[in-house]
Design a protein around this motif. Structure first.
Motif, PDB file in Angstrom:
ATOM      1  N   LEU A   1       0.812  -1.211   0.000  1.00 12.27           N
ATOM      2  CA  LEU A   1       0.000   0.000   0.000  1.00 12.27           C
ATOM      3  C   LEU A   1       0.848   1.263   0.000  1.00 12.27           C
ATOM      4  O   LEU A   1       0.582   2.207  -0.751  1.00 12.27           O
ATOM      5  CB  LEU A   1      -0.942  -0.015   1.206  1.00 12.27           C
ATOM      6  N   GLN A   2       1.885   1.295   0.825  1.00 13.73           N
ATOM      7  CA  GLN A   2       2.722   2.489   0.903  1.00 13.73           C
ATOM      8  C   GLN A   2       3.482   2.718  -0.397  1.00 13.73           C
ATOM      9  O   GLN A   2       3.581   3.845  -0.889  1.00 13.73           O
ATOM     10  CB  GLN A   2       3.713   2.364   2.067  1.00 13.73           C
TER      11      GLN A   2
ATOM     12  N   PHE B   1       1.056   3.960  -2.962  1.00 14.31           N
ATOM     13  CA  PHE B   1       0.743   5.367  -2.696  1.00 14.31           C
ATOM     14  C   PHE B   1       1.863   6.269  -3.215  1.00 14.31           C
ATOM     15  O   PHE B   1       1.614   7.275  -3.870  1.00 14.31           O
ATOM     16  CB  PHE B   1       0.532   5.564  -1.201  1.00 14.31           C
ATOM     17  N   ASN B   2       3.102   5.905  -2.923  1.00 15.75           N
ATOM     18  CA  ASN B   2       4.249   6.707  -3.376  1.00 15.75           C
ATOM     19  C   ASN B   2       4.363   6.725  -4.896  1.00 15.75           C
ATOM     20  O   ASN B   2       4.797   7.712  -5.489  1.00 15.75           O
ATOM     21  CB  ASN B   2       5.536   6.173  -2.762  1.00 15.75           C
TER      22      ASN B   2
ATOM     23  N   CYS C   1       1.603   9.294  -6.397  1.00 13.94           N
ATOM     24  CA  CYS C   1       1.383  10.598  -5.755  1.00 13.94           C
ATOM     25  C   CYS C   1       2.080  11.750  -6.475  1.00 13.94           C
ATOM     26  O   CYS C   1       2.241  12.815  -5.903  1.00 13.94           O
ATOM     27  CB  CYS C   1       1.830  10.543  -4.285  1.00 13.94           C
TER      28      CYS C   1
ATOM     29  N   SER D   1      -2.982  12.498   2.989  1.00 10.73           N
ATOM     30  CA  SER D   1      -2.719  11.385   3.904  1.00 10.73           C
ATOM     31  C   SER D   1      -3.288  10.097   3.326  1.00 10.73           C
ATOM     32  O   SER D   1      -4.129  10.117   2.419  1.00 10.73           O
ATOM     33  CB  SER D   1      -3.335  11.665   5.278  1.00 10.73           C
ATOM     34  N   LEU D   2      -2.872   8.962   3.865  1.00 14.19           N
ATOM     35  CA  LEU D   2      -3.325   7.667   3.370  1.00 14.19           C
ATOM     36  C   LEU D   2      -4.822   7.494   3.596  1.00 14.19           C
ATOM     37  O   LEU D   2      -5.536   6.975   2.725  1.00 14.19           O
ATOM     38  CB  LEU D   2      -2.548   6.539   4.064  1.00 14.19           C
ATOM     39  N   SER D   3      -5.316   7.948   4.738  1.00 15.67           N
ATOM     40  CA  SER D   3      -6.754   7.820   5.014  1.00 15.67           C
ATOM     41  C   SER D   3      -7.568   8.685   4.050  1.00 15.67           C
ATOM     42  O   SER D   3      -8.639   8.269   3.576  1.00 15.67           O
ATOM     43  CB  SER D   3      -7.055   8.213   6.464  1.00 15.67           C
TER      44      SER D   3
ATOM     45  N   ALA E   1      -3.969   8.948  -5.253  1.00 15.60           N
ATOM     46  CA  ALA E   1      -2.898   9.383  -4.357  1.00 15.60           C
ATOM     47  C   ALA E   1      -2.560  10.862  -4.502  1.00 15.60           C
ATOM     48  O   ALA E   1      -1.663  11.361  -3.827  1.00 15.60           O
ATOM     49  CB  ALA E   1      -1.639   8.546  -4.605  1.00 15.60           C
TER      50      ALA E   1
END
Length: 507
Positions: free
Chosen positions: A180-181, A184-185, A188, A242-244, A266
């Motif tokens: 997930l991280q 996201f990166n 983004c 933010s992720l949320s 993202a």
């Protein structure tokens, strides 16, 4: 024979568990679907029949009744094709029913048995986790989106026959997994940057202040002055998503089918609807309620170009989401609330021809025409716009200059720092930015000294600014002070904030 298959229905931006019950009985061959099924669900019987036959299975010549429970929840879309087809085969004894209890199935079937993509994979995966099921079987293309939810076994499939073999234990399928991280990166990055904008330093400063405090903005200037270009780059200087927030925005785009192959949203959304949009298109609605543009802009920017050209009733429905950060759509089938916390950026010409403030082109509009044009935007809507700034035509020297302006990353760093100050200030309140302060908060956090108070008096009494501009100036002053790292509001901060209300007396 009776079979039961788990599926899901989209309700707002969430998903609710639906049980697909299939009963095969003797009698004349027919297939009836009950349980408040909409057109696309009822039409699925023809797709299901063709898919089962073309995959090499025998379609039962019996009376088939399909019930979608709970029966009082409206079901729409084609995602029920796969669970209904598997249920029919399970009732015929071709699928092991004990494996069906642990999984939730969604997917549209083509006539040759291919499993096609569906909307709302992310909220459906959230529902699987909430219901305590083992996993989710869905189209392979939707696998990465659903795999964002941890602790859910996501099995992406390509065909109906593959699902049958999988449930019977004749085939294995590797669950879809994502970092997930890392995901996201990877997504983004923005395609545009503030350094692309030539000149317009005072406008860029105003947008930085707006981003730091979450303030709504009105850009007024002649055609070609760069209003749209500036607005499109505003998301690049907003605080880091933010992720949320990313997951919440992804859910909204997922249920509307606007992810465009992305597993996650993202970057901060930017929505720019045309001025011919209806009120239902802007705030959401329809026979089966769907999110509108204000919800698609959640956590991002809603840009309304040519503001006076929008219908009056369309603009007026913006009041609730601007005030509450949510949009409630009430219909005969029920009432649904969608998140709608966004920054409003509006743009308009100073007059019908657009050249009233242009020093190089003559304006041919009469004062009455200009007044009528500007009066299309109501006072209550302007009351919710903190910053009004003029955008003049770009000078040739600026256009020809090779000097690049500040990149978005540098500006965003200052904005992040100012927002961190505000989050600390409002940590015990449901407020994330200065723009959300109420009357009590303004009195507590926007105290000005005598010199600054004198400037406010001049602005209200001598410059002709409206009374509603008073609190707006204080909130913007507080944001400017936060950008400067000042605990107190200085006269210079108030003076700059007053400049951002200079159009108030003329609009």
């Amino acid at each position: 024979m009776l079979a039961k298959v788990n599926s899901a229905a989209l309700y707002g931006i969430d998903a609710l568990k639906v049980q697909v019950e299939i009963d095969l009985a003797s009698g004349l061959p027919q297939l009836a679907t009950v349980g408040l099924a909409e057109g696309a669900v009822r039409e699925g019987k023809d797709r299901i029949r063709a898919a089962i036959k073309n995959c090499g299975y025998t379609f039962p010549t019996k009376k088939i009744t399909i019930n979608l429970a709970p029966a009082d929840l409206r079901k729409e879309g084609s995602a029920y094709d796969l669970p209904m087809a598997i249920g029919i085969l399970a009732a015929e004894g071709l699928v092991r029913a004990e494996h069906l209890k642990a999984y939730l199935l969604v997917g549209e079937l083509s006539l040759d048995g291919e499993v096609k993509s569906i909307r709302g994979a992310l909220p459906i995966a959230v529902a699987v986790k909430r219901e305590g099921l083992k996993g989710l079987i869905l189209p392979e293309i939707n696998g990465p989106e659903a795999a964002v939810v941890p602790e859910v076994e996501v099995l992406g499939v390509k065909s109906l026959s593959q699902v049958v073999e999988l449930l019977n234990g004749d085939r294995t399928c590797e669950p879809t997994r994502v970092d997930l991280q890392e995901l996201f990166n990877q997504h983004c990055q923005y395609d545009s940057d503030f350094s692309d904008v030539k000149g317009q330093q005072h406008v860029k400063r105003a947008l930085e202040v707006a981003a730091a405090g979450g303030h709504n903005v009105l850009l007024v200037g002649p055609p070609g002055s760069g209003k749209t270009m500036l607005a499109k780059r505003l998301p690049t200087i907003l605080p880091d998503l933010s992720l949320s927030e990313a997951l919440e925005s992804t859910k909204i785009h997922s249920v509307t089918g606007l992810l465009d192959g992305r597993p996650i949203v993202a970057t901060r959304p930017f929505r720019s609807p045309h001025h011919t949009i209806s009120d239902a298109g802007l705030v959401g609605g329809g026979t089966v309620p769907r999110p509108g543009e204000v919800s698609l802009a959640h956590n991002g920017v809603l840009f309304l170009d040519e503001l006076p050209e929008f219908k009056r009733n369309v603009l007026e429905v913006l009041r609730q989401p601007l005030e509450d950060g949510t949009m409630t759509v009430s219909r005969a089938v029920g009432s649904i609330s969608y998140p709608a916390s966004f920054m409003l950026v509006a743009a308009m010409n100073p007059c019908p021809c657009g050249f009233f403030t242009d020093p190089h082109k003559e304006c041919g509009c009469t004062p009455l025409q200009i007044q009528r044009y500007r009066s299309r935007v109501s006072g209550p809507l302007l009351d919710r716009i903190d910053i009004q700034v003029e955008v003049p035509a770009v000078r040739y020297q600026d256009l020809a200059s090779r000097d690049a302006g500040e990149p978005s990353t540098v500006i965003r760093h200052r904005v992040n720092r100012a927002r961190a100050t505000q989050l600390k200030r409002f940590e015990n309140k449901n407020i994330y930015a200065n723009a959300q302060m109420g009357t009590k908060d303004i009195k507590r956090y926007c105290v000005v000294k005598a010199e600054a108070d004198k400037l406010l008096e001049i602005a209200i009494n001598k410059l002709g600014l409206s009374a509603r501009a008073y609190s707006r100036i204080l909130k913007v002053s507080r944001t400017i002070a936060d950008l400067e790292g000042s605990g107190e509001i200085q006269p210079a901060h108030v003076s700059e904030a007053i400049q951002y209300r200079s159009l108030d007396r003329r609009l």
